[in-house]
Design a protein around this motif. Structure first.
Motif, PDB file in Angstrom:
ATOM      1  N   SER A  70       3.732  -7.325   4.281  1.00 41.01           N
ATOM      2  CA  SER A  70       4.709  -7.603   5.348  1.00 41.01           C
ATOM      3  C   SER A  70       6.104  -7.817   4.772  1.00 41.01           C
ATOM      4  O   SER A  70       6.272  -8.278   3.643  1.00 41.01           O
TER       5      SER A  70
ATOM      6  N   GLY B  64       5.008   2.643   1.400  1.00 34.14           N
ATOM      7  CA  GLY B  64       5.615   2.863   2.706  1.00 34.14           C
ATOM      8  C   GLY B  64       7.117   3.025   2.592  1.00 34.14           C
ATOM      9  O   GLY B  64       7.655   3.168   1.480  1.00 34.14           O
TER      10      GLY B  64
ATOM     11  N   THR C   7       6.939   0.520   6.927  1.00 35.23           N
ATOM     12  CA  THR C   7       5.765   1.246   7.433  1.00 35.23           C
ATOM     13  C   THR C   7       4.526   0.880   6.621  1.00 35.23           C
ATOM     14  O   THR C   7       3.444   1.385   6.880  1.00 35.23           O
ATOM     15  N   ASP C   8       4.699   0.025   5.609  1.00 33.04           N
ATOM     16  CA  ASP C   8       3.550  -0.417   4.804  1.00 33.04           C
ATOM     17  C   ASP C   8       2.582  -1.189   5.707  1.00 33.04           C
ATOM     18  O   ASP C   8       2.977  -2.141   6.371  1.00 33.04           O
ATOM     19  N   SER C   9       1.329  -0.763   5.704  1.00 31.92           N
ATOM     20  CA  SER C   9       0.376  -1.386   6.632  1.00 31.92           C
ATOM     21  C   SER C   9      -0.194  -2.687   6.070  1.00 31.92           C
ATOM     22  O   SER C   9      -0.907  -3.409   6.756  1.00 31.92           O
ATOM     23  N   MET C  10       0.098  -2.972   4.813  1.00 31.42           N
ATOM     24  CA  MET C  10      -0.523  -4.144   4.206  1.00 31.42           C
ATOM     25  C   MET C  10       0.487  -5.256   3.903  1.00 31.42           C
ATOM     26  O   MET C  10       0.288  -6.407   4.248  1.00 31.42           O
TER      27      MET C  10
ATOM     28  N   SER D 105       0.847  -1.195   0.000  1.00 30.57           N
ATOM     29  CA  SER D 105       0.000   0.000   0.000  1.00 30.57           C
ATOM     30  C   SER D 105       0.884   1.247   0.000  1.00 30.57           C
ATOM     31  O   SER D 105       0.402   2.362   0.068  1.00 30.57           O
TER      32      SER D 105
END
Ligand SMILES: [Zn+2]
Length: 259
Positions: A112, A27, A107-110, A25
């Motif tokens: 990993s 990051g 920091t990508d929330s989706m 997403s």
């Protein structure tokens, strides 16, 4: 037969999209290699794990390290295949990956990003039913870091024990669904019980048959067959292979010999 005694690989591999192979997403990625801070690197949105890994390769190689990318096979519960990135120093030895203090790796929330390493003090984390072809992150780190990667060879890895202590051996076969080549992992008990349990022989059977299934999963109750999943409990049993299995194994060995 070549025998190598090696330390378990340290934190030397990055796995992108380990959880469900989700797209990015967007990051920032921050990591350390051999203690040196690298990043933050911007990762765009809507990238597959492989595309993110290819961005990371550019950044990591610009910093003077070598990388080896392996794209996995998309599992039935995954959006995309995950991607493993082994990081080596210029001299080919395995680099040591870490995190910035108090900062997430991404920091990508989706999507990993995980660091793969092998810790044998708590046993090797073995695969569950959904990871039968891909293995766990710890297993993939072990095999990717230490495999000789030569086609036509079968590799047997011996570890102290598996996590949970129930398993004594497991196999991976080279196939369109697997990226770990022909390899088996055994624990020391599997060798210690060689004359009664035939675990080593059973795992070699999986590799030579190119088949990870067991006859009992098809309703075959002959526990004295070598490839029965409970053959190891038939202590002292005949542990036979069938004539059909024998000819498959012979053909496979001939094929391997000609590679
Ligand atoms: Zn088996």
């Amino acid at each position: 037969m070549d025998i190598v005694i090696a330390d378990p690989p340290g934190p030397c591999m990055l796995s992108v999209g380990e959880k469900y192979g989700l797209p990015s997403s967007g990051g920032e990625v921050r990591l350390t290699i051999d203690g040196g801070k690298l990043g933050p690197w911007n990762i765009g949105g809507e990238l597959t794990p492989e595309q993110t890994a290819r961005d990371l390769i550019r950044y990591i190689e610009n910093a003077g390290f070598r990388t080896e990318l392996t794209v996995g096979v998309r599992g039935s519960t995954d959006a995309f295949a995950q991607a493993d990135l082994l990081v080596r120093r210029a001299d080919g030895t395995l680099a040591e990956i870490g995190q910035w203090p108090n900062e997430p790796l991404t920091t990508d929330s989706m999507q990993s990003i995980d660091i793969g390493m092998v810790r044998l003090d708590d046993g090797l984390e073995s695969y569950g039913v959904n990871e039968i072809n891909m293995g766990t992150l710890e297993e993939r780190t072990l095999l990717r870091a230490l495999s000789n990667k030569e086609p036509g060879t079968m590799e047997i890895f011996i570890v102290n024990r598996f996590e949970g202590s129930r398993k004594q051996g497991e196999s991976f076969i080279a196939s369109p669904a697997g990226t770990l080549g022909d390899a088996a992992i055994l624990d020391w008990r599997a060798l210690g019980r060689a004359r009664t349990a035939y675990t080593f022989t059973h795992e070699l059977g999986h590799l030579l048959l190119g088949d990870l299934s067991h006859p009992d999963s098809r309703g075959d109750r002959r526990t004295w067959l070598l490839m029965h999943s409970r053959a190891s409990s038939a202590v002292g049993g005949p542990n036979r292979i069938t004539e059909e299995q024998c000819s498959i194994m012979r053909a496979r060995l001939e094929e391997l010999g000609s590679i």
